[in-house]
Design a protein around this motif. Structure first.
Motif, short mmCIF file in Angstrom:
data_model
loop_
_atom_site.label_atom_id
_atom_site.label_comp_id
_atom_site.label_asym_id
_atom_site.label_seq_id
_atom_site.Cartn_x
_atom_site.Cartn_y
_atom_site.Cartn_z
N SER A 88 24.19 29.96 75.68
CA SER A 88 23.24 28.49 75.92
C SER A 88 22.41 28.24 75.38
O SER A 88 22.50 27.18 74.95
CB SER A 88 23.87 28.70 77.40
OG SER A 88 24.96 29.04 77.68
N HIS A 105 21.56 25.69 72.86
CA HIS A 105 20.60 24.14 73.65
C HIS A 105 19.36 23.78 71.68
O HIS A 105 18.48 22.86 71.92
CB HIS A 105 20.02 24.64 74.67
CG HIS A 105 20.53 24.75 75.23
ND1 HIS A 105 19.88 25.09 76.40
CD2 HIS A 105 21.56 23.31 75.95
CE1 HIS A 105 20.76 24.90 77.31
NE2 HIS A 105 22.05 24.02 77.28
N ARG A 107 17.97 21.19 79.52
CA ARG A 107 18.27 22.26 79.09
C ARG A 107 18.82 23.16 80.58
O ARG A 107 19.83 23.33 80.87
CB ARG A 107 17.15 23.99 78.16
CG ARG A 107 17.44 23.38 76.93
CD ARG A 107 16.17 23.94 76.29
NE ARG A 107 15.47 23.25 75.41
CZ ARG A 107 15.69 24.88 74.19
NH1 ARG A 107 16.24 25.54 74.59
NH2 ARG A 107 14.99 24.21 72.80
N GLU A 142 19.24 21.44 83.18
CA GLU A 142 20.05 20.46 83.99
C GLU A 142 21.45 20.76 83.67
O GLU A 142 22.78 20.59 83.79
CB GLU A 142 19.93 18.69 83.76
CG GLU A 142 20.82 17.59 84.45
CD GLU A 142 20.10 16.62 84.65
OE1 GLU A 142 21.42 15.74 85.26
OE2 GLU A 142 19.67 16.13 83.75
N ASN A 143 21.72 21.29 82.23
CA ASN A 143 23.03 21.40 81.32
C ASN A 143 23.71 22.60 81.77
O ASN A 143 24.93 23.04 81.66
CB ASN A 143 22.56 21.15 80.03
CG ASN A 143 23.70 21.83 78.95
OD1 ASN A 143 24.17 22.15 78.09
ND2 ASN A 143 25.17 20.37 79.25
N HIS A 195 29.77 21.60 80.16
CA HIS A 195 29.29 23.35 80.27
C HIS A 195 29.54 23.82 81.63
O HIS A 195 28.66 23.76 82.58
CB HIS A 195 28.05 22.77 79.73
CG HIS A 195 27.80 24.89 79.36
ND1 HIS A 195 28.38 25.21 78.98
CD2 HIS A 195 26.02 25.75 79.29
CE1 HIS A 195 27.68 26.29 77.91
NE2 HIS A 195 26.41 26.29 78.07
N GLU A 203 23.93 19.24 73.67
CA GLU A 203 23.95 19.29 74.96
C GLU A 203 25.53 18.86 75.68
O GLU A 203 26.76 18.12 75.14
CB GLU A 203 23.05 18.01 75.57
CG GLU A 203 23.64 17.35 77.25
CD GLU A 203 22.99 16.50 78.12
OE1 GLU A 203 22.76 16.21 78.45
OE2 GLU A 203 22.28 15.21 76.48
N LEU A 253 28.27 18.59 77.63
CA LEU A 253 28.26 18.19 79.35
C LEU A 253 29.79 18.37 79.73
O LEU A 253 28.95 18.32 80.81
CB LEU A 253 28.38 16.29 79.57
CG LEU A 253 27.42 15.23 77.96
CD1 LEU A 253 27.38 13.92 78.01
CD2 LEU A 253 25.98 15.70 78.73
#
Length: 254
Positions: free
Chosen positions: A143, A147, A192, A194-195, A156, A152, A154
């Motif tokens: 991950s 990044h 990052r 938040e993802n 994930h 990103e 969305l």
């Protein structure tokens, strides 16, 4: 009709058309949801999946024809980008879009079939999953690499990563359900974190992954863990409210 085929594969347009035309009468169903259906097909030398996207409502027929690329087209194009950047995903083969006089009627995404051992969801739902900490650390590095390359993803979330154990004891990760992505020159720390907020809710799992991400990003564990937990809590609250509202609407309609 629009048909786009990856240069990696030697399929002709007629072969792709035949596959799609026979979608509903052949193949083995892998996923059949309310919106989309995925089927598995196998020839003598090759295995692949075809995803049939939900027929769009009237407004989306127009949007996907004139203002925005269809989900099939985005899945194909984003898959090609991931491959170019060295990110694991089933290799895109082709996509097809059909139209009537109003706009898009239906669309299909075709990709290589990847055999896998389990999904990320299994780590979340299975108690005492074997080699869990090692897998989580490797997935966190995967991950982080996403990044670092400005990707990103969305969606994930637990159901969108296939995992295969390699002979050397490491794990390979393959992203699926690719039609929602953004690409950046650089991703901030908040972007990052938040993802990653949809992946796990377990404090123990977040702790393991935060520790690994903090090392890679040169942040403190405390700051990384706090931010990750914050975005996870916010997402869970939004998800709960959304589910509650949907249940309310169902009761109201009945």
């Amino acid at each position: 009709m629009i048909c786009k085929i990856s240069p990696i594969f030697l399929f002709s347009e007629n072969e792709i058309f035949d596959l799609v035309n026979n979608f509903h009468s052949s193949g083995n169903t892998v996923v059949k949801g309310n919106r989309n259906e995925i089927k598995f097909f196998k020839t003598d030398s090759f295995s692949f999946n075809i995803k049939s996207f939900q027929k769009p409502i009237l407004i989306n027929k127009i949007i996907y024809s004139y203002f925005r690329k269809s989900k099939a087209a985005r899945s194909f194009e984003y898959g090609m980008v991931l491959l170019e950047k060295g990110i694991g995903t089933p290799k895109p083969i082709a996509y097809i879009e059909n139209f009537d006089w109003i706009g898009l009627t239906d669309s299909y995404y075709i990709c290589e079939h990847v055999t896998f051992d389990f999904m990320f969801r299994d780590l979340v739902e299975t108690e005492n999953f074997p080699d869990l900490e090692n897998i989580l650390r490797q997935f966190t590095r995967f991950s982080f690499n996403l990044h670092e390359k400005g990707i990103e993803f969305l969606d994930h979330s637990p159901g969108n990563t296939l995992i295969k154990k390699a002979p050397n004891g490491n794990y390979d990760f393959f992203l699926v359900d690719l039609n929602r992505m953004r690409f950046h020159q650089d991703m901030s720390f908040d972007m990052r974190m938040e993802n990653l907020c949809k992946l796990v809710t377990s404090n123990e799992m977040i702790a393991i992954m935060s520790y690994e991400y903090a090392k890679l990003y040169n942040k403190s564990y405390d700051e990384t863990s706090a931010k990750w937990n914050l975005y996870t809590t916010v997402f869970q609250q939004k998800h709960y409210k959304k589910r509650k509202f949907k249940l309310f609407l169902k009761k109201l309609i009945k």
